[in-house]
Motif scaffolding. Structure first.
Motif, PDB file in Angstrom:
ATOM      1  N   THR A  56       0.857  -1.187   0.000  1.00 14.36           N
ATOM      2  CA  THR A  56       0.000   0.000   0.000  1.00 14.36           C
ATOM      3  C   THR A  56       0.891   1.234   0.000  1.00 14.36           C
ATOM      4  O   THR A  56       2.057   1.178   0.412  1.00 14.36           O
ATOM      5  CB  THR A  56      -0.910   0.065   1.246  1.00 14.36           C
ATOM      6  OG1 THR A  56      -0.103   0.277   2.409  1.00 14.36           O
ATOM      7  CG2 THR A  56      -1.760  -1.183   1.407  1.00 14.36           C
ATOM      8  N   PHE A  57       0.331   2.350  -0.432  1.00 13.42           N
ATOM      9  CA  PHE A  57       1.086   3.600  -0.379  1.00 13.42           C
ATOM     10  C   PHE A  57       1.292   4.028   1.067  1.00 13.42           C
ATOM     11  O   PHE A  57       2.319   4.600   1.413  1.00 13.42           O
ATOM     12  CB  PHE A  57       0.371   4.704  -1.177  1.00 13.42           C
ATOM     13  CG  PHE A  57       1.234   5.900  -1.434  1.00 13.42           C
ATOM     14  CD1 PHE A  57       2.263   5.857  -2.354  1.00 13.42           C
ATOM     15  CD2 PHE A  57       1.023   7.090  -0.746  1.00 13.42           C
ATOM     16  CE1 PHE A  57       3.079   6.955  -2.585  1.00 13.42           C
ATOM     17  CE2 PHE A  57       1.822   8.196  -0.972  1.00 13.42           C
ATOM     18  CZ  PHE A  57       2.857   8.126  -1.895  1.00 13.42           C
ATOM     19  N   TYR A  58       0.336   3.702   1.932  1.00  6.53           N
ATOM     20  CA  TYR A  58       0.490   4.024   3.349  1.00  6.53           C
ATOM     21  C   TYR A  58       1.699   3.299   3.948  1.00  6.53           C
ATOM     22  O   TYR A  58       2.451   3.878   4.731  1.00  6.53           O
ATOM     23  CB  TYR A  58      -0.790   3.682   4.128  1.00  6.53           C
ATOM     24  CG  TYR A  58      -0.672   4.008   5.594  1.00  6.53           C
ATOM     25  CD1 TYR A  58      -0.736   5.324   6.042  1.00  6.53           C
ATOM     26  CD2 TYR A  58      -0.472   3.007   6.536  1.00  6.53           C
ATOM     27  CE1 TYR A  58      -0.607   5.644   7.383  1.00  6.53           C
ATOM     28  CE2 TYR A  58      -0.345   3.311   7.880  1.00  6.53           C
ATOM     29  CZ  TYR A  58      -0.404   4.631   8.292  1.00  6.53           C
ATOM     30  OH  TYR A  58      -0.266   4.935   9.621  1.00  6.53           O
ATOM     31  N   ASN A  59       1.886   2.041   3.577  1.00  4.69           N
ATOM     32  CA  ASN A  59       3.067   1.315   4.059  1.00  4.69           C
ATOM     33  C   ASN A  59       4.347   2.011   3.625  1.00  4.69           C
ATOM     34  O   ASN A  59       5.322   2.072   4.384  1.00  4.69           O
ATOM     35  CB  ASN A  59       3.061  -0.128   3.556  1.00  4.69           C
ATOM     36  CG  ASN A  59       2.034  -0.984   4.249  1.00  4.69           C
ATOM     37  OD1 ASN A  59       1.492  -0.627   5.285  1.00  4.69           O
ATOM     38  ND2 ASN A  59       1.736  -2.131   3.656  1.00  4.69           N
ATOM     39  N   TYR A  60       4.353   2.510   2.394  1.00  5.25           N
ATOM     40  CA  TYR A  60       5.505   3.285   1.911  1.00  5.25           C
ATOM     41  C   TYR A  60       5.719   4.503   2.805  1.00  5.25           C
ATOM     42  O   TYR A  60       6.841   4.766   3.250  1.00  5.25           O
ATOM     43  CB  TYR A  60       5.273   3.702   0.452  1.00  5.25           C
ATOM     44  CG  TYR A  60       6.156   4.815  -0.033  1.00  5.25           C
ATOM     45  CD1 TYR A  60       7.491   4.594  -0.350  1.00  5.25           C
ATOM     46  CD2 TYR A  60       5.659   6.111  -0.193  1.00  5.25           C
ATOM     47  CE1 TYR A  60       8.312   5.624  -0.794  1.00  5.25           C
ATOM     48  CE2 TYR A  60       6.463   7.146  -0.636  1.00  5.25           C
ATOM     49  CZ  TYR A  60       7.788   6.895  -0.935  1.00  5.25           C
ATOM     50  OH  TYR A  60       8.591   7.919  -1.371  1.00  5.25           O
ATOM     51  N   LEU A  61       4.647   5.243   3.086  1.00  4.68           N
ATOM     52  CA  LEU A  61       4.768   6.433   3.940  1.00  4.68           C
ATOM     53  C   LEU A  61       5.281   6.066   5.328  1.00  4.68           C
ATOM     54  O   LEU A  61       6.043   6.821   5.939  1.00  4.68           O
ATOM     55  CB  LEU A  61       3.432   7.162   4.043  1.00  4.68           C
ATOM     56  CG  LEU A  61       2.923   7.819   2.769  1.00  4.68           C
ATOM     57  CD1 LEU A  61       1.539   8.417   3.003  1.00  4.68           C
ATOM     58  CD2 LEU A  61       3.893   8.871   2.258  1.00  4.68           C
ATOM     59  N   CYS A  62       4.878   4.907   5.827  1.00  2.00           N
ATOM     60  CA  CYS A  62       5.303   4.480   7.164  1.00  2.00           C
ATOM     61  C   CYS A  62       6.806   4.231   7.250  1.00  2.00           C
ATOM     62  O   CYS A  62       7.367   4.273   8.345  1.00  2.00           O
ATOM     63  CB  CYS A  62       4.536   3.240   7.601  1.00  2.00           C
ATOM     64  SG  CYS A  62       2.844   3.613   8.114  1.00  2.00           S
ATOM     65  N   THR A  63       7.458   4.014   6.114  1.00  2.00           N
ATOM     66  CA  THR A  63       8.920   3.877   6.156  1.00  2.00           C
ATOM     67  C   THR A  63       9.562   5.200   6.549  1.00  2.00           C
ATOM     68  O   THR A  63      10.703   5.216   7.010  1.00  2.00           O
ATOM     69  CB  THR A  63       9.504   3.381   4.815  1.00  2.00           C
ATOM     70  OG1 THR A  63       9.313   4.367   3.804  1.00  2.00           O
ATOM     71  CG2 THR A  63       8.889   2.052   4.397  1.00  2.00           C
ATOM     72  N   PHE A  64       8.831   6.291   6.389  1.00  2.00           N
ATOM     73  CA  PHE A  64       9.310   7.618   6.783  1.00  2.00           C
ATOM     74  C   PHE A  64       8.772   8.028   8.152  1.00  2.00           C
ATOM     75  O   PHE A  64       9.436   8.729   8.899  1.00  2.00           O
ATOM     76  CB  PHE A  64       8.888   8.678   5.756  1.00  2.00           C
ATOM     77  CG  PHE A  64       9.456   8.463   4.394  1.00  2.00           C
ATOM     78  CD1 PHE A  64      10.685   8.991   4.044  1.00  2.00           C
ATOM     79  CD2 PHE A  64       8.761   7.729   3.432  1.00  2.00           C
ATOM     80  CE1 PHE A  64      11.222   8.803   2.780  1.00  2.00           C
ATOM     81  CE2 PHE A  64       9.277   7.529   2.170  1.00  2.00           C
ATOM     82  CZ  PHE A  64      10.517   8.067   1.849  1.00  2.00           C
ATOM     83  N   THR A  65       7.540   7.620   8.460  1.00  4.38           N
ATOM     84  CA  THR A  65       6.857   8.095   9.673  1.00  4.38           C
ATOM     85  C   THR A  65       6.836   7.073  10.805  1.00  4.38           C
ATOM     86  O   THR A  65       6.493   7.430  11.926  1.00  4.38           O
ATOM     87  CB  THR A  65       5.390   8.447   9.364  1.00  4.38           C
ATOM     88  OG1 THR A  65       4.685   7.242   9.010  1.00  4.38           O
ATOM     89  CG2 THR A  65       5.278   9.474   8.253  1.00  4.38           C
ATOM     90  N   HIS A  66       7.136   5.816  10.486  1.00  2.00           N
ATOM     91  CA  HIS A  66       7.047   4.720  11.455  1.00  2.00           C
ATOM     92  C   HIS A  66       5.637   4.627  12.043  1.00  2.00           C
ATOM     93  O   HIS A  66       5.459   4.243  13.195  1.00  2.00           O
ATOM     94  CB  HIS A  66       8.112   4.856  12.548  1.00  2.00           C
ATOM     95  CG  HIS A  66       9.487   5.048  11.982  1.00  2.00           C
ATOM     96  ND1 HIS A  66      10.162   4.033  11.340  1.00  2.00           N
ATOM     97  CD2 HIS A  66      10.278   6.144  11.912  1.00  2.00           C
ATOM     98  CE1 HIS A  66      11.332   4.495  10.908  1.00  2.00           C
ATOM     99  NE2 HIS A  66      11.417   5.770  11.239  1.00  2.00           N
ATOM    100  N   GLY A  67       4.640   5.026  11.238  1.00  2.00           N
ATOM    101  CA  GLY A  67       3.244   4.927  11.634  1.00  2.00           C
ATOM    102  C   GLY A  67       2.783   5.975  12.632  1.00  2.00           C
ATOM    103  O   GLY A  67       1.672   5.893  13.130  1.00  2.00           O
ATOM    104  N   LYS A  68       3.608   6.951  12.894  1.00  4.38           N
ATOM    105  CA  LYS A  68       3.263   7.973  13.889  1.00  4.38           C
ATOM    106  C   LYS A  68       2.603   9.184  13.229  1.00  4.38           C
ATOM    107  O   LYS A  68       2.883   9.514  12.087  1.00  4.38           O
ATOM    108  CB  LYS A  68       4.517   8.432  14.639  1.00  4.38           C
ATOM    109  CG  LYS A  68       5.122   7.334  15.471  1.00  4.38           C
ATOM    110  CD  LYS A  68       6.330   7.824  16.208  1.00  4.38           C
ATOM    111  CE  LYS A  68       6.919   6.668  17.020  1.00  4.38           C
ATOM    112  NZ  LYS A  68       8.171   7.003  17.627  1.00  4.38           N
ATOM    113  N   ILE A  69       1.742   9.850  13.996  1.00  3.87           N
ATOM    114  CA  ILE A  69       1.147  11.116  13.574  1.00  3.87           C
ATOM    115  C   ILE A  69       2.045  12.231  14.093  1.00  3.87           C
ATOM    116  O   ILE A  69       2.501  12.194  15.234  1.00  3.87           O
ATOM    117  CB  ILE A  69      -0.288  11.267  14.122  1.00  3.87           C
ATOM    118  CG1 ILE A  69      -1.191  10.190  13.504  1.00  3.87           C
ATOM    119  CG2 ILE A  69      -0.835  12.665  13.833  1.00  3.87           C
ATOM    120  CD1 ILE A  69      -2.573  10.135  14.096  1.00  3.87           C
ATOM    121  N   ILE A  70       2.313  13.198  13.243  1.00  4.53           N
ATOM    122  CA  ILE A  70       3.151  14.333  13.605  1.00  4.53           C
ATOM    123  C   ILE A  70       2.247  15.510  13.951  1.00  4.53           C
ATOM    124  O   ILE A  70       1.381  15.872  13.159  1.00  4.53           O
ATOM    125  CB  ILE A  70       4.129  14.701  12.459  1.00  4.53           C
ATOM    126  CG1 ILE A  70       5.176  13.600  12.284  1.00  4.53           C
ATOM    127  CG2 ILE A  70       4.826  16.004  12.738  1.00  4.53           C
ATOM    128  CD1 ILE A  70       4.825  12.501  11.397  1.00  4.53           C
TER     129      ILE A  70
END
Length: 123
Positions: A56-70
């Motif tokens: 998923t694209f979200y999984n890709y984003l999680c490589t940057f965010t580690h699933g956290k909300i900023i």
């Protein structure tokens, strides 16, 4: 845009050909910049390849965010949006500068920018 881009069906968008590009360029209801239209098709192909690579694209984003909300306010870019923008550009995407990516991250809730007096603010 939804109608012009086939309800944003990525599988249809990645198949757009020169005839469809010309049709879009003549559509008075959307941005008709040929470079942006071509980039939207190319970006869709790259987006799809990211989805295939990460599921998923979200999984890709999680490589940057580690699933956290900023949680931050008063910004239009950040080191996070810079990093994602740079990676997308390396993959070949166009028109994905840090400000656009920052706005996208806000829109999907990865960056939470509501100030305390905002009606959308939540603790």
């Amino acid at each position: 845009f939804k109608e012009a881009y086939e309800d944003f069906d990525i599988d249809k968008v990645i198949e757009f050909d020169e005839e469809k590009v010309e049709q879009l360029r003549n559509n008075p209801n959307i941005i008709r910049n040929k470079l942006k239209i071509k980039a939207s098709i190319s970006n869709a192909k790259i987006f799809k390849s990211i989805q295939e690579e990460y599921q998923t694209f979200y999984n890709y984003l999680c490589t940057f965010t580690h699933g956290k909300i900023i949680y931050e306010t008063g910004k239009t870019t950040s080191t996070l949006s810079d990093s994602i923008s740079n990676d997308l550009k390396k993959r070949g995407m166009k028109f994905v500068g840090s400000t656009i990516i920052y706005s996208f991250l806000q829109a999907i809730g990865v960056i939470y920018s509501h100030e305390k007096d905002c009606f959308l603010y939540k603790d």
